[in-house]
Write an enzyme that holds these catalytic residues in place. Structure first.
Site, PDB file in Angstrom:
ATOM      1  N   ARG A   1       2.507   2.764   9.025  1.00  0.00           N
ATOM      2  CA  ARG A   1       1.776   3.564  10.019  1.00  0.00           C
ATOM      3  C   ARG A   1       2.719   4.201  11.042  1.00  0.00           C
ATOM      4  O   ARG A   1       2.351   5.171  11.695  1.00  0.00           O
ATOM      5  CB  ARG A   1       0.745   2.708  10.744  1.00  0.00           C
ATOM      6  CG  ARG A   1      -0.420   2.310   9.851  1.00  0.00           C
ATOM      7  CD  ARG A   1      -1.528   1.666  10.686  1.00  0.00           C
ATOM      8  NE  ARG A   1      -2.765   1.612   9.948  1.00  0.00           N
ATOM      9  CZ  ARG A   1      -3.127   0.619   9.160  1.00  0.00           C
ATOM     10  NH1 ARG A   1      -2.333  -0.427   9.028  1.00  0.00           N
ATOM     11  NH2 ARG A   1      -4.279   0.640   8.514  1.00  0.00           N
ATOM     12  N   GLU A  45       5.382 -11.861   7.114  1.00  0.00           N
ATOM     13  CA  GLU A  45       4.803 -12.499   8.306  1.00  0.00           C
ATOM     14  C   GLU A  45       4.294 -11.461   9.293  1.00  0.00           C
ATOM     15  O   GLU A  45       3.593 -11.785  10.237  1.00  0.00           O
ATOM     16  CB  GLU A  45       5.853 -13.386   8.983  1.00  0.00           C
ATOM     17  CG  GLU A  45       6.144 -14.646   8.197  1.00  0.00           C
ATOM     18  CD  GLU A  45       7.122 -15.573   8.898  1.00  0.00           C
ATOM     19  OE1 GLU A  45       7.716 -15.161   9.919  1.00  0.00           O
ATOM     20  OE2 GLU A  45       7.294 -16.701   8.408  1.00  0.00           O
ATOM     21  N   HIS A  55       9.316  -3.591   3.336  1.00  0.00           N
ATOM     22  CA  HIS A  55       8.879  -3.844   1.953  1.00  0.00           C
ATOM     23  C   HIS A  55      10.081  -4.213   1.081  1.00  0.00           C
ATOM     24  O   HIS A  55      10.013  -5.138   0.272  1.00  0.00           O
ATOM     25  CB  HIS A  55       8.227  -2.596   1.352  1.00  0.00           C
ATOM     26  CG  HIS A  55       6.950  -2.162   2.020  1.00  0.00           C
ATOM     27  ND1 HIS A  55       6.834  -0.974   2.689  1.00  0.00           N
ATOM     28  CD2 HIS A  55       5.731  -2.756   2.110  1.00  0.00           C
ATOM     29  CE1 HIS A  55       5.608  -0.835   3.152  1.00  0.00           C
ATOM     30  NE2 HIS A  55       4.915  -1.907   2.821  1.00  0.00           N
ATOM     31  N   MET A  76       0.844  -1.201   0.000  1.00  0.00           N
ATOM     32  CA  MET A  76       0.000   0.000   0.000  1.00  0.00           C
ATOM     33  C   MET A  76       0.879   1.250   0.000  1.00  0.00           C
ATOM     34  O   MET A  76       0.402   2.346   0.306  1.00  0.00           O
ATOM     35  CB  MET A  76      -0.939  -0.019   1.198  1.00  0.00           C
ATOM     36  CG  MET A  76      -1.889  -1.218   1.124  1.00  0.00           C
ATOM     37  SD  MET A  76      -3.434  -0.985   2.002  1.00  0.00           S
ATOM     38  CE  MET A  76      -2.839  -0.810   3.665  1.00  0.00           C
ATOM     39  N   GLN A  92      -2.954 -12.514   7.203  1.00  0.00           N
ATOM     40  CA  GLN A  92      -3.116 -12.205   5.766  1.00  0.00           C
ATOM     41  C   GLN A  92      -2.351 -13.221   4.913  1.00  0.00           C
ATOM     42  O   GLN A  92      -2.860 -13.716   3.902  1.00  0.00           O
ATOM     43  CB  GLN A  92      -2.609 -10.792   5.505  1.00  0.00           C
ATOM     44  CG  GLN A  92      -2.506 -10.430   4.037  1.00  0.00           C
ATOM     45  CD  GLN A  92      -2.104  -8.981   3.860  1.00  0.00           C
ATOM     46  OE1 GLN A  92      -2.945  -8.100   3.891  1.00  0.00           O
ATOM     47  NE2 GLN A  92      -0.828  -8.719   3.677  1.00  0.00           N
TER      48      GLN A  92
HETATM   49  P1  AMP Z   1       1.493  -3.037   3.402  1.00  0.00           P
HETATM   50  O1  AMP Z   1       2.064  -2.007   2.504  1.00  0.00           O
HETATM   51  O2  AMP Z   1       1.508  -2.663   4.849  1.00  0.00           O
HETATM   52  O3  AMP Z   1       0.160  -3.545   2.912  1.00  0.00           O
HETATM   53  O4  AMP Z   1       2.472  -4.279   3.311  1.00  0.00           O
HETATM   54  C1  AMP Z   1       2.808  -4.865   2.085  1.00  0.00           C
HETATM   55  C2  AMP Z   1       3.532  -6.148   2.347  1.00  0.00           C
HETATM   56  O5  AMP Z   1       4.715  -5.895   3.088  1.00  0.00           O
HETATM   57  C3  AMP Z   1       2.698  -7.146   3.182  1.00  0.00           C
HETATM   58  O6  AMP Z   1       2.927  -8.459   2.708  1.00  0.00           O
HETATM   59  C4  AMP Z   1       3.264  -6.953   4.557  1.00  0.00           C
HETATM   60  O7  AMP Z   1       3.120  -8.092   5.386  1.00  0.00           O
HETATM   61  C5  AMP Z   1       4.720  -6.693   4.240  1.00  0.00           C
HETATM   62  N1  AMP Z   1       5.358  -5.987   5.350  1.00  0.00           N
HETATM   63  C6  AMP Z   1       4.938  -4.831   5.924  1.00  0.00           C
HETATM   64  N2  AMP Z   1       5.741  -4.510   6.951  1.00  0.00           N
HETATM   65  C7  AMP Z   1       6.677  -5.494   7.023  1.00  0.00           C
HETATM   66  C8  AMP Z   1       7.776  -5.748   7.898  1.00  0.00           C
HETATM   67  N3  AMP Z   1       8.065  -4.926   8.902  1.00  0.00           N
HETATM   68  N4  AMP Z   1       8.514  -6.857   7.679  1.00  0.00           N
HETATM   69  C9  AMP Z   1       8.214  -7.708   6.664  1.00  0.00           C
HETATM   70  N5  AMP Z   1       7.185  -7.525   5.815  1.00  0.00           N
HETATM   71  C10 AMP Z   1       6.427  -6.434   5.998  1.00  0.00           C
END
Ligand code: AMP
Length: 283
Positions: free
Chosen positions: A190, A151, A37, A30, A156
């Site tokens: 966030r 993870e 990421h 997102m 999810q």
């Molecule tokens: P988001 O942009 O928050 O929807 O996350 C996109 C992807 O990145 C999702 O698969 C999340 O689980 C992964 N993600 C977000 N934060 C982390 C993190 N701190 N460590 C590993 N993967 C992450």
């Protein structure tokens, strides 16, 4: 770096790449990208010649209009950051809401063998219908060989694996380790919205998870849960929404410890009006 807003152009490019025997990894995000990421994207390059990164704040997975509105949108900065990983092998898909949904911004309804009713599903109504809808559409558009999920959002990840199984989608889903700040806080888009005092307090979440893991070695899940709830009750900045020790496969709360099962502890907590989640494997 190619940044597509239009799915048809992206479909053409990916089609050409695949015809030339390239392999496509996919990392849905997102945006407001951070090192968490990037770790997924780097993992993507282990098995693929190209990695498609989608940047899309998906409206149907938000149950809270204010949270959706305030979600950081930083496309230019994201592209600059992505260029530090690869200038020509990362393909960005940053669609408009219209490109994904047309004029029907609504979720499909999914059944994920009950995974959808636990934890986040209980506290964020409709969230996993929104996640299922967007991930299925993105898989249909991109047709990746491998897809990478963190993870950090363990529920999810399990739900996406179930989606792929239920719909026979030809993609291999890879789960990736949680990336943390030096003080232990799980990286999250966030986090940048946290006021300084809340940012300073937030590592308490992971610290408590680690202590809970140690306690789980000798204590029952009920005792550990009570201990965590008491710790949060004493904390004056963080408000616990849930702490649950659950079976990793079913995500159902543990009843009695079994040596043959793997468990994980999950937390959702509010720091001011910002909702943070984290989890830890208990083995
Ligand atoms: P988001 O942009 O928050 O929807 O996350 C996109 C992807 O990145 C999702 O698969 C999340 O689980 C992964 N993600 C977000 N934060 C982390 C993190 N701190 N460590 C590993 N993967 C992450």
């Amino acid at each position: 770096m190619k940044v597509f807003q239009d799915k048809n152009e992206l479909i053409r490019l990916v089609g050409r790449l695949k015809e030339n025997n390239n392999s496509i990894g996919f990392v849905p995000t997102m945006g407001a990208l951070h090192d968490g990421h990037l770790s997924l994207i780097k993992e993507g390059f282990h098995k693929n010649t190209h990695v498609v990164v989608s940047i899309f704040v998906n409206p149907t997975q938000f149950d809270n209009a204010e949270d959706l509105k305030k979600y950081p949108r930083t496309l230019e900065r994201d592209v600059t950051l992505l260029k530090t990983v690869s200038k020509d092998k990362i393909i960005v898909y940053a669609p408009t809401v219209d490109d994904i949904y047309g004029d029907d911004v609504a979720s499909e309804h999914f059944k994920f063998s009950g995974l959808e009713h636990e934890m986040e599903g209980r506290f964020r109504k409709g969230h996993f219908d929104g996640v299922g809808t967007i991930v299925k559409r993105l898989f249909e558009i991109i047709k990746p060989d491998f897809a990478y999920f963190g993870e950090k959002d363990f529920q999810q990840l399990q739900i996406v694996k179930k989606l792929v199984e239920n719909y026979d989608i030809p993609v291999k889903v890879i789960g990736c380790k949680i990336h943390r700040e030096n003080d232990g806080l799980a990286m999250s888009s966030r986090n940048e919205r946290l006021k300084p005092e809340y940012r300073k307090a937030a590592p308490f979440i992971y610290k408590t998870l680690k202590a809970a893991k140690t306690k789980f070695g000798s204590k029952s899940a009920t005792k550990v849960t009570k201990w965590v709830e008491d710790e949060f009750a004493k904390h004056n900045l963080l408000e616990l929404e849930y702490f649950i020790i659950a079976d990793e496969k079913t995500l159902k709360p543990i009843k009695r410890k079994s040596k043959t099962k793997s468990y994980r502890a999950f937390i959702a907590a509010y720091a001011d009006d910002i909702r943070l989640i984290d989890n830890i494997a208990l083995k």
